[in-house]
Scaffold this motif. Structure first.
Motif, mmCIF file in Angstrom:
data_model
loop_
_atom_site.group_PDB
_atom_site.id
_atom_site.type_symbol
_atom_site.label_atom_id
_atom_site.label_comp_id
_atom_site.label_asym_id
_atom_site.label_seq_id
_atom_site.Cartn_x
_atom_site.Cartn_y
_atom_site.Cartn_z
ATOM 1 N N ARG B 252 0.854 -1.172 0.000
ATOM 2 C CA ARG B 252 0.000 0.000 0.000
ATOM 3 C C ARG B 252 0.895 1.229 0.000
ATOM 4 N NH1 ARG B 252 -5.421 0.320 1.910
ATOM 5 N NH2 ARG B 252 -5.552 -1.753 2.846
ATOM 6 N N GLY B 253 0.499 2.284 -0.676
ATOM 7 C CA GLY B 253 1.307 3.498 -0.671
ATOM 8 C C GLY B 253 0.425 4.710 -0.881
ATOM 9 N N THR B 254 1.063 5.857 -0.951
ATOM 10 C CA THR B 254 0.323 7.095 -1.162
ATOM 11 C C THR B 254 0.940 7.830 -2.341
ATOM 12 O OG1 THR B 254 0.110 7.186 1.229
ATOM 13 C CG2 THR B 254 -0.603 9.120 0.019
ATOM 14 N N ALA B 255 0.119 8.210 -3.308
ATOM 15 C CA ALA B 255 0.621 8.931 -4.472
ATOM 16 C C ALA B 255 0.877 10.391 -4.105
ATOM 17 C CB ALA B 255 -0.391 8.837 -5.613
ATOM 18 N N ALA B 256 1.520 11.109 -5.026
ATOM 19 C CA ALA B 256 1.857 12.514 -4.794
ATOM 20 C C ALA B 256 0.598 13.322 -4.469
ATOM 21 C CB ALA B 256 2.562 13.078 -6.031
ATOM 22 N N ASP B 257 -0.544 12.960 -5.072
ATOM 23 C CA ASP B 257 -1.772 13.721 -4.822
ATOM 24 C C ASP B 257 -2.500 13.276 -3.556
ATOM 25 O OD1 ASP B 257 -2.767 11.273 -5.509
ATOM 26 O OD2 ASP B 257 -3.871 11.939 -7.280
ATOM 27 N N GLY B 258 -1.843 12.396 -2.764
ATOM 28 C CA GLY B 258 -2.435 12.001 -1.497
ATOM 29 C C GLY B 258 -3.349 10.803 -1.580
ATOM 30 N N ARG B 259 -3.650 10.343 -2.796
ATOM 31 C CA ARG B 259 -4.535 9.183 -2.920
ATOM 32 C C ARG B 259 -3.802 7.901 -2.560
ATOM 33 N NH1 ARG B 259 -7.447 8.055 -8.289
ATOM 34 N NH2 ARG B 259 -5.311 8.332 -9.019
#
Lengths: 437, 437
Positions: B252-259
């Protein structure tokens, strides 16, 4: 889906927190939102910190709560036999589904709960009762149902594993390692249930029931704790390329009359360092399952703690909630095999025996004769002399013997007879050996 | 309960044998006897040894078999995408429950099967598709549903694990270890699917789908095999207290836009010897699961083989049969989260880089500058000189650098830029590092 919580201690409050923080995910997985209908506690006014729940849900009347029409699922995090049993029987008879982490109750009187569940038509789930968050009951209850489990060998008590790991690492004695465990919060103020093996025995009964489709209770489990494991035992195990673990062992066997049996026991044992369970350190738990077709499987993880236990509880809550929404019931207790539990004396084990003997010619012959009389076969002998060797007389020597597999009663009788030999000054240690490398 | 079997090779024939030898137990667990209605094979007359089944059940018409009224459960042991997909879609649409070990089909087009199951109202189970008999899918699909899985890291291909274990033990190169694996039957004549990571990638897609409630297909998985792992890489890993494993990682991770996102990848990586996966040797499989509340769990066992795979298949057969008898359906596919799969370049990894450099003052400064330009932080540097040391000029030296975590694209660009430095003679090896000790 509306949930009643019995108890709001370490595990209960963690369940409340997870229900709150994961509410959207849980609702999506269940197909309906999950709400707390009530929490039964002893003292309503007690300070519970920042618990994300409406204070109005607290009640001091669990009997009323578990029967309420607006309750679907009852989660029990209280522990102990009574009053937990009465509450859960009431809930199950009223048709509620129950999720519990109460290993003591399940091992003592699981049959009563299973019967009440069958009567009421709800589910009874208890993944959290054994080995915390390690998904273990579901694999045994479902995944391995196409196979024949032959043995389950587990490290299922974190406190004793921490103590034995510390003894192995530092060379400390039991008392010293227990003190360290207490300081670090791994042992309770009264450590009896852990160090005397009661906790592991309850879990052994639950595992054996699932693995062998047979009702096994706590009273069926032979139990020995770790209080008598000495630093010398640990050193002796190390010298053999082994380590000492408190194991729970549930094994299929065959009685003299050819009937299938099960034996269930908890005791410290030496296992080779090459065994997958040997590297399970600190307070971790692991369970090693052997099945005819599947081969050797191992499940590893944290065995206790509020968050891991709450994770297991909530996994069960999702499952029973989905079943209720679908109007179905999970597979109920499977006890069709109803195998007799064989007494410890008939269980097949191996012994590691250290003897202080007088260093005199003929000692080994006398000792070996005792083993032969009891029909116990010797696997290895190591003889170390503290004196002048073969020619010396009446000096100290030690003899370390590892046997082949034999009935435990024959091994115990052998040890008893060795104590009676006049060339044997003392039996320095006796440990069972498991998991041949 | 009547069962149709598609395929009767290694796994299929073992399923037939187990159905026969365990028939009484299976009937008791299901609540009804289990019979073989038909077995679809390519050549009916082929010699199948002493298979305990009426020869009349063999048929060469799978399409007819899966739709027959007297068939409840269809077990597929054929593999590959077509014709298996068409048969299973036909069976599922006809309302049959399906048990399959077909990882390739599930990873390539699992959605089609899940949709057909939803349409027909039967179950779709596939425990045997990942890690043989290790009960893994059920824990992910059910036990951990009250928790938030953050990462799944697995050794899910026995052939490559055997090869890498042999390279680690003997110091052999890839070709030599592959030859040994082939001789011993651990590698197929055409080992491409294993050594290039295709098999592991299919399993990674299935694991990621279950862990993150998101449809992940084989095409979403970044894949690198082990053919370029050298004896020098293995030695270098050893020098760092590590070993090299082919890992499948779903995180699981978080993209630059926070999603929220997921990243799914298969590649060789160095892991510290203290990591529980490091001691998984030979052809064994193990999967390490990290969840927010549960903590770190590991599941270990044989990853392949006729009997273990058949055990997993039969566990599923018991489950779907019980569901059918109860007139219910298990929880269907859970893909509500629908998280975007992030490209490999955005996945956070760590690199271990070995450089051959000219032994000249200023080399380390130049190299470190390249890392800084790409915003990659260095964790450790080990400099070994083959020549006269600091004062030497234009002699060989080697530089071993381990980075902190950074986006994979930044790390790859750093390596590319290092190749362009005139003080860097060659980039001797690049390996990802996982599982910080």
């Amino acid at each position: 889906m509306r949930l009643a919580l019995l108890g709001c201690g370490t595990v209960g409050s963690e369940v409340v927190r997870l229900l709150h923080s994961q509410s959207a995910d849980l609702a999506a997985r269940i197909g309906a939102p999950l709400e707390i209908a009530g929490i039964a506690v002893r003292r309503i006014g007690r300070d519970r910190g920042e618990l994300p729940v409406d204070p109005a849900v607290f009640t001091s009347d669990p009997f009323d709560l578990v029967k309420r029409d607006d309750v679907d699922v009852v989660v029990e995090c209280v522990g102990g036999i009574e009053p937990a049993r009465s509450w859960l029987v009431e809930a199950l008879r009223a048709g509620k589904s129950v999720v519990t982490a109460n290993k003591v109750l399940l091992a003592e009187d699981g049959g009563t709960l299973h019967d009440a569940a069958a009567q009421g038509g709800g589910d009874l789930y208890y993944e959290a009762a054994v080995a915390g968050a390690i998904p273990l009951l579901r694999p045994l209850r479902e995944s391995l149902h196409g196979d024949r489990v032959t043995q389950v060998t587990g490290i299922v008590n974190g406190t004793t594993n921490f103590i034995l790991s510390a003894m192995d690492t530092t060379g400390a004695g039991f008392a010293e390692a227990l003190a360290e465990a207490t300081d670090l919060g791994y042992a309770e103020a009264d450590p009896t249930a852990d160090v005397e093996g009661f906790d592991a025995a309850a879990k052994a009964a639950i595992l054996a029931s699932l693995a062998f489709h047979t009702r096994v209770g706590a009273a069926d489990v032979h139990r020995e704790g770790i209080t008598e494991v000495t630093a010398a035992d640990v050193a002796s195990a190390k010298a053999m390329g082994c380590t000492i673990k408190l194991l729970c062992i549930a094994a299929r066997g065959t009685a003299a009359d050819g009937r299938e049996t099960v034996s269930v026991r908890v005791h410290p044992a030496m296992i080779p360092l090459t065994h997958p369970l040997a590297s399970v350190g600190d307070a971790f738990n692991a369970v090693f399952v052997e099945a005819e077709a599947a081969g050797q499987l191992m499940f590893y993880g944290p065995g206790a703690g509020g968050a891991p236990t709450a994770s297991a509880v909530l996994g069960d809550v999702v499952a029973v909630s989905r079943n209720r929404l679908a109007g179905v019931r999970a597979a109920s207790e499977s006890a069709y095999a109803d195998l007799p539990v064989r007494p410890m004396g008939e269980a097949l084990t191996r012994y590691h025996i250290s003897l202080d003997v007088t260093d005199r010619p003929g000692v080994l012959a006398a000792v070996a004769g005792v083993f032969a009389q009891h029909d116990v076969s010797i696997a290895t002998v190591r003889q170390g002399s503290a004196g002048s060797g073969v020619a010396g007389r009446d000096e100290d020597a030690d003899l370390v013997i590892v046997t082949h597999v034999a009935p435990d009663a024959a091994l115990a009788a052998t040890v008893q007879a060795l104590r009676g030999l006049d060339t044997v000054r003392s039996v320095a240690s006796v440990l069972r050996v498991e998991g041949s490398a």
